[in-house]
Design a protein around this motif. Structure first.
Motif, PDB file in Angstrom:
ATOM      1  N   LEU A 100     -54.210  64.061   8.310  1.00 56.15           N
ATOM      2  CA  LEU A 100     -54.251  63.454   6.973  1.00 56.15           C
ATOM      3  C   LEU A 100     -52.863  62.960   6.575  1.00 56.15           C
ATOM      4  CD1 LEU A 100     -56.320  66.235   5.180  1.00 56.15           C
ATOM      5  CD2 LEU A 100     -57.167  64.004   5.935  1.00 56.15           C
ATOM      6  N   GLY A 101     -52.839  61.793   5.934  1.00 55.41           N
ATOM      7  CA  GLY A 101     -51.560  61.252   5.504  1.00 55.41           C
ATOM      8  C   GLY A 101     -51.696  60.390   4.270  1.00 55.41           C
ATOM      9  N   LEU A 102     -50.558  59.947   3.747  1.00 56.26           N
ATOM     10  CA  LEU A 102     -50.509  59.142   2.531  1.00 56.26           C
ATOM     11  C   LEU A 102     -49.751  57.841   2.792  1.00 56.26           C
ATOM     12  CD1 LEU A 102     -49.481  62.049   0.132  1.00 56.26           C
ATOM     13  CD2 LEU A 102     -51.778  61.107   0.423  1.00 56.26           C
ATOM     14  N   MET A 103     -50.080  56.820   2.011  1.00 48.64           N
ATOM     15  CA  MET A 103     -49.388  55.525   2.028  1.00 48.64           C
ATOM     16  C   MET A 103     -49.303  54.929   3.440  1.00 48.64           C
ATOM     17  SD  MET A 103     -46.463  56.140  -0.872  1.00 48.64           S
ATOM     18  CE  MET A 103     -45.843  57.670  -0.213  1.00 48.64           C
ATOM     19  N   SER A 104     -50.450  54.840   4.087  1.00 51.77           N
ATOM     20  CA  SER A 104     -50.499  54.324   5.449  1.00 51.77           C
ATOM     21  C   SER A 104     -50.127  52.848   5.535  1.00 51.77           C
ATOM     22  CB  SER A 104     -51.887  54.551   6.042  1.00 51.77           C
ATOM     23  OG  SER A 104     -51.911  54.134   7.388  1.00 51.77           O
ATOM     24  N   ARG A 105     -50.593  52.043   4.571  1.00 49.28           N
ATOM     25  CA  ARG A 105     -50.293  50.599   4.640  1.00 49.28           C
ATOM     26  C   ARG A 105     -48.788  50.328   4.612  1.00 49.28           C
ATOM     27  NH1 ARG A 105     -54.920  48.035   4.690  1.00 49.28           N
ATOM     28  NH2 ARG A 105     -56.692  48.927   3.612  1.00 49.28           N
ATOM     29  N   LYS A 106     -48.069  51.109   3.818  1.00 54.96           N
ATOM     30  CA  LYS A 106     -46.610  50.954   3.727  1.00 54.96           C
ATOM     31  C   LYS A 106     -45.958  51.286   5.073  1.00 54.96           C
ATOM     32  CE  LYS A 106     -42.630  52.703   1.144  1.00 54.96           C
ATOM     33  NZ  LYS A 106     -42.169  53.712   0.200  1.00 54.96           N
ATOM     34  N   ALA A 107     -46.357  52.386   5.680  1.00 55.49           N
ATOM     35  CA  ALA A 107     -45.797  52.794   6.975  1.00 55.49           C
ATOM     36  C   ALA A 107     -46.182  51.791   8.065  1.00 55.49           C
ATOM     37  CB  ALA A 107     -46.284  54.195   7.343  1.00 55.49           C
ATOM     38  N   PHE A 108     -47.429  51.299   8.012  1.00 52.94           N
ATOM     39  CA  PHE A 108     -47.875  50.331   9.008  1.00 52.94           C
ATOM     40  C   PHE A 108     -47.064  49.038   8.921  1.00 52.94           C
ATOM     41  CE2 PHE A 108     -50.545  46.685  10.159  1.00 52.94           C
ATOM     42  CZ  PHE A 108     -50.675  46.950  11.516  1.00 52.94           C
TER      43      PHE A 108
END
Length: 131
Positions: A100-108
């Protein structure tokens, strides 16, 4: 360019740390290890190459090529491995639990920019997966 993904395995998911030449890029989430079974397992540890890929679903993203007995293993945004991944790797800004993680679009976006720059300069991009 060489990306290094170091993993920690849990029954409900796999968490990772992605680095390039010792510099932290982002965390990652994946499915748990289930002997490389299609659509339910993360990919085996090893060395792979990354290329650009386009699909209607994910637009421009990254594909991990030459994964043994697997195809279409991608880097794409997701925040819940069990619900959103079928063997792919999701970059995340922050881990919030196993798989589980948060803010995936930003990291991607950060990862994609880095890798696309290298590929546009005709560099090869390798991914080394370890635990």
């Amino acid at each position: 360019m060489v990306l290094e993904l170091s993993r920690t395995y849990f029954p409900d998911g796999t968490n990772g740390k992605l680095e390039c030449e010792g510099k932290f890029i982002c965390h990652t989430i994946e499915l748990p290890w289930k002997k490389n079974e299609t659509k339910v397992s993360c990919i085996p540890e090893g060395e792979y190459f990354i290329k650009k890929r386009y699909s209607n679903k994910f637009k421009w993203h990254l594909e991990i090529v030459n994964v043994k007995n697997r195809s279409l293993i991608l880097f794409h945004p997701a925040n819940n491995a069990l619900r959103e991944l079928k063997g792919c790797i999701a970059p995340v800004t922050k881990l919030s639990g196993p798989g589980l993680g948060l803010m995936s679009r930003k990291a991607f976006a950060k990862l994609k920019d880095l890798v696309y720059k290298a590929l546009d300069n005709e560099e090869s991009v390798a991914l080394i997966v370890t635990s």
